[in-house]
Write an enzyme that holds these catalytic residues in place. Structure first.
Site, short mmCIF file in Angstrom:
data_model
loop_
_atom_site.label_atom_id
_atom_site.label_comp_id
_atom_site.label_asym_id
_atom_site.label_seq_id
_atom_site.Cartn_x
_atom_site.Cartn_y
_atom_site.Cartn_z
N LYS A 75 39.88 42.15 36.24
CA LYS A 75 40.42 43.48 35.91
C LYS A 75 39.84 44.51 36.89
O LYS A 75 40.55 45.40 37.36
CB LYS A 75 40.08 43.84 34.46
CG LYS A 75 40.83 45.06 33.93
CD LYS A 75 40.19 46.38 34.26
CE LYS A 75 40.96 47.56 33.66
NZ LYS A 75 40.38 48.85 34.03
N GLU A 107 43.04 56.08 35.69
CA GLU A 107 41.66 55.82 35.26
C GLU A 107 40.65 56.51 36.18
O GLU A 107 40.66 56.27 37.40
CB GLU A 107 41.40 54.30 35.25
CG GLU A 107 40.04 53.96 34.68
CD GLU A 107 39.79 52.44 34.58
OE1 GLU A 107 40.72 51.65 34.79
OE2 GLU A 107 38.63 52.08 34.32
N ASP A 162 56.22 46.22 42.97
CA ASP A 162 56.39 45.61 41.65
C ASP A 162 55.02 45.07 41.23
O ASP A 162 54.67 43.92 41.49
CB ASP A 162 57.43 44.49 41.72
CG ASP A 162 57.75 43.91 40.36
OD1 ASP A 162 56.91 44.03 39.43
OD2 ASP A 162 58.82 43.31 40.21
N HIS A 165 14.47 48.80 33.53
CA HIS A 165 13.41 49.69 33.99
C HIS A 165 13.06 50.72 32.92
O HIS A 165 11.89 51.01 32.68
CB HIS A 165 13.86 50.45 35.25
CG HIS A 165 13.77 49.61 36.47
ND1 HIS A 165 14.20 50.04 37.70
CD2 HIS A 165 13.29 48.37 36.66
CE1 HIS A 165 14.00 49.09 38.59
NE2 HIS A 165 13.45 48.06 37.97
P1 NAD Z 1 65.75 44.04 48.17
O1 NAD Z 1 66.77 43.51 47.27
O2 NAD Z 1 65.78 45.51 48.45
O3 NAD Z 1 65.91 43.22 49.55
C1 NAD Z 1 65.23 43.52 50.72
C2 NAD Z 1 66.24 43.85 51.79
O4 NAD Z 1 65.57 44.29 52.95
C3 NAD Z 1 67.07 42.65 52.18
O5 NAD Z 1 68.41 43.01 52.16
C4 NAD Z 1 66.63 42.37 53.62
O6 NAD Z 1 67.67 41.84 54.39
C5 NAD Z 1 66.24 43.74 54.08
N1 NAD Z 1 65.25 43.82 55.18
C6 NAD Z 1 65.22 44.80 56.12
N2 NAD Z 1 64.17 44.62 56.97
C7 NAD Z 1 63.53 43.52 56.55
C8 NAD Z 1 62.33 42.87 56.99
N3 NAD Z 1 61.64 43.29 58.05
N4 NAD Z 1 61.92 41.81 56.29
C9 NAD Z 1 62.58 41.37 55.21
N5 NAD Z 1 63.72 41.94 54.75
C10 NAD Z 1 64.20 43.02 55.40
O7 NAD Z 1 64.28 43.70 47.74
P2 NAD Z 1 63.59 42.30 47.47
O8 NAD Z 1 62.30 42.37 48.20
O9 NAD Z 1 64.48 41.13 47.71
O10 NAD Z 1 63.33 42.35 45.89
C11 NAD Z 1 62.32 43.19 45.37
C12 NAD Z 1 62.81 43.81 44.09
O11 NAD Z 1 63.17 42.80 43.15
C13 NAD Z 1 61.73 44.63 43.43
O12 NAD Z 1 62.29 45.87 43.06
C14 NAD Z 1 61.38 43.82 42.17
O13 NAD Z 1 60.92 44.68 41.15
C15 NAD Z 1 62.69 43.15 41.86
N6 NAD Z 1 62.68 41.93 41.04
C16 NAD Z 1 61.55 41.24 40.72
C17 NAD Z 1 61.61 40.09 39.96
C18 NAD Z 1 60.35 39.31 39.67
O14 NAD Z 1 59.33 39.58 40.26
N7 NAD Z 1 60.37 38.31 38.77
C19 NAD Z 1 62.85 39.63 39.50
C20 NAD Z 1 63.98 40.35 39.84
C21 NAD Z 1 63.91 41.48 40.62
#
Ligand code: NAD
Length: 436
Positions: free
Chosen positions: A269, A85, A285, A382
């Site tokens: 928005k 946009e 996400d 104005h």
């Molecule tokens: P992920 O599965 O990649 O997990 C994060 C990893 O980073 C973990 O293994 C953790 O141990 C590691 N890590 C390393 N350094 C870290 C730190 N400093 N702090 C925290 N963890 C650390 O990712 P996630 O964040 O668990 O999940 C995010 C993903 O899940 C996104 O891609 C999202 O789109 C997806 N998702 C979203 C939904 C939803 O929002 N409803 C549902 C399912 C999946």
């Protein structure tokens, strides 16, 4: 941006060529010469894209830009944005310039996400809830053992609680248990989902029911960021409107959003214009943040603005408060080169910092939109007044003043010679008996 001593006030940035902008940013952010290859056309290799999602047939590009002038928590900050946009980046940069003297300040809650375990067909719902409450500490300890590395980093499961959803339904009596997990720098969806799945059978057994859904809630109302800014009237002034008038108009626009969900939705928005652009650029996400933002906006039962503006003596104060579940590890970040570059440009090493930058971007685009609406409204007023003055000056009297002014305003050509022309034409028509 790596060094807080370097200014994000990049004068004339918008007038430069892409190559010049890149050169300027490379120096500023201390990136290697090939730094921007990550956002060159085709930078996301097809095989990498094929590994990211299903049924891949290509990659899809968006403009990648940097909003300038931001100071967030005292640090000069570049805000990466990917958005289709026009005017979002300019709006954010303009508002950040207005906010520069004091900058944006933020406070964040700990990064605690909620995982839900639904338990259906509970035979004794009060007894089941009581047994789960008694077992809460044990369940948290068990969950912590499942994520030793996260716990070592200072995060991990921190609390467990339970609510009775219904005593009677097609699913029998239903309980929902919440596992609260400090996800540190991860967005945490996968982490939380894994924990919920691991605990569900034990939780259902303790409750005396059947395990139902096991998944995080995107209403992350315990993982919130609050961003504030305070802007003097002098910064708010625009062509045709003095600062005090803009201040009053922005505060009035905020009150409108606080009263009316139809306006609040559009107000929000405008906030998400800035936030989503940062989320997309940094590989987040954004659907999760969007879902959480709007559920949070409606949490009282009425849909409310996520940011409000109040007048103070000689200026305006803005405050945005909303959930922002973002990560600087995990998700798409380990594969997407553009997202990694965006985080580097932003200097966001922690999820908390990234959330603060998103919040600042959202508050900035909200201010820019409210100010533009307010000043364009003022301008229109104005112009209508001006048109009436010109109509009179051209010789119109009585109802002809309004008719000449209306035509001038409708064409947007509010000038003296045009007023004379319109007035002369209307007089000629009246003389000829045609009063259209
Ligand atoms: P992920 O599965 O990649 O997990 C994060 C990893 O980073 C973990 O293994 C953790 O141990 C590691 N890590 C390393 N350094 C870290 C730190 N400093 N702090 C925290 N963890 C650390 O990712 P996630 O964040 O668990 O999940 C995010 C993903 O899940 C996104 O891609 C999202 O789109 C997806 N998702 C979203 C939904 C939803 O929002 N409803 C549902 C399912 C999946």
């Amino acid at each position: 941006m790596s060094s807080p001593s370097r200014s994000s006030r990049l004068t004339g940035f918008y007038k430069q060529s892409v190559a010049e902008r890149r050169r300027r940013l490379l120096e500023l952010a201390g990136l290697p010469a090939e730094g921007f290859a990550a956002v060159d056309p085709g930078a996301l290799p097809l095989d990498v894209a094929d590994g990211m999602i299903e049924n891949v047939v290509g990659t899809y590009a968006l403009p990648f830009a940097v909003a300038v002038n931001f100071v967030v928590d005292g640090v000069e900050t570049l805000i990466p944005m990917a958005v289709e946009e026009p005017s979002v980046v300019a709006a954010a940069s303009n508002a950040a310039r207005m906010a520069r003297p004091r900058g944006f300040t933020s406070t964040s809650s700990p990064p605690v996400m909620i995982g839900q375990i639904q338990i259906t067909h509970v035979t004794d719902v009060d007894g089941g809830a009581a047994r789960l409450r008694t077992a809460a500490d044990d369940l948290v300890a068990e969950a912590r053992r499942l994520v030793p590395r996260l716990t070592e980093r200072g995060g991990g499961p921190v609390a467990f609680d339970v609510r009775i959803l219904t005593r009677e339904s097609a699913d029998g009596a239903v309980l929902v248990a919440h596992l609260h997990v400090d996800c540190r720098d991860a967005m945490g969806a996968n982490l939380v989902n894994t924990l919920c799945e691991a605990l569900a059978d034990r939780v259902a057994e303790l409750a005396g029911g059947r395990p139902g859904l096991r998944i995080l809630s995107n209403l992350t109302d315990q993982r919130t960021v609050t961003v504030r800014c305070s802007i003097d009237d002098a910064q708010l002034a625009s062509e045709g409107a003095d600062g005090a008038a803009v201040r009053r108009a922005v505060a009035a626009a905020s009150r409108f959003a606080e009263l009316d969900p139809y306006r609040a939705c559009t107000h929000n928005k405008g906030i998400m214009n800035g936030i989503d652009a940062v989320l997309v650029a940094t590989g987040q996400d954004w659907r999760a943040v969007e879902a959480g933002a709007h559920a949070y906006a409606a949490r009282t039962g009425a849909y409310r603005p996520l940011a409000v503006w109040r007048e103070r003596e000689g200026g305006l104060e803005g405050e945005l408060a909303m959930p922002l579940a973002v990560g600087t590890v995990g998700g798409a970040l380990h594969v997407h080169p553009g997202a990694r570059l965006a985080l580097e440009l932003a200097g966001a090493q922690t999820a908390e910092r990234l959330a603060a930058l998103c919040g600042a971007a959202g508050l900035a685009t909200n201010l820019a939109a409210s100010r533009a609406l307010a000043t364009e409204g003022i301008q229109r007023g104005h112009m209508a007044l001006h048109a009436r003055g010109l109509a009179r000056a051209a010789g119109a009297t009585g109802e002809l003043v309004d008719r000449v002014a209306a035509e001038l305003a409708a064409t947007g050509d509010v000038k003296a010679d045009r007023a004379r022309e319109v007035f002369a034409r209307m007089c000629a028509l009246l003389d000829s008996g045609d009063s259209r």
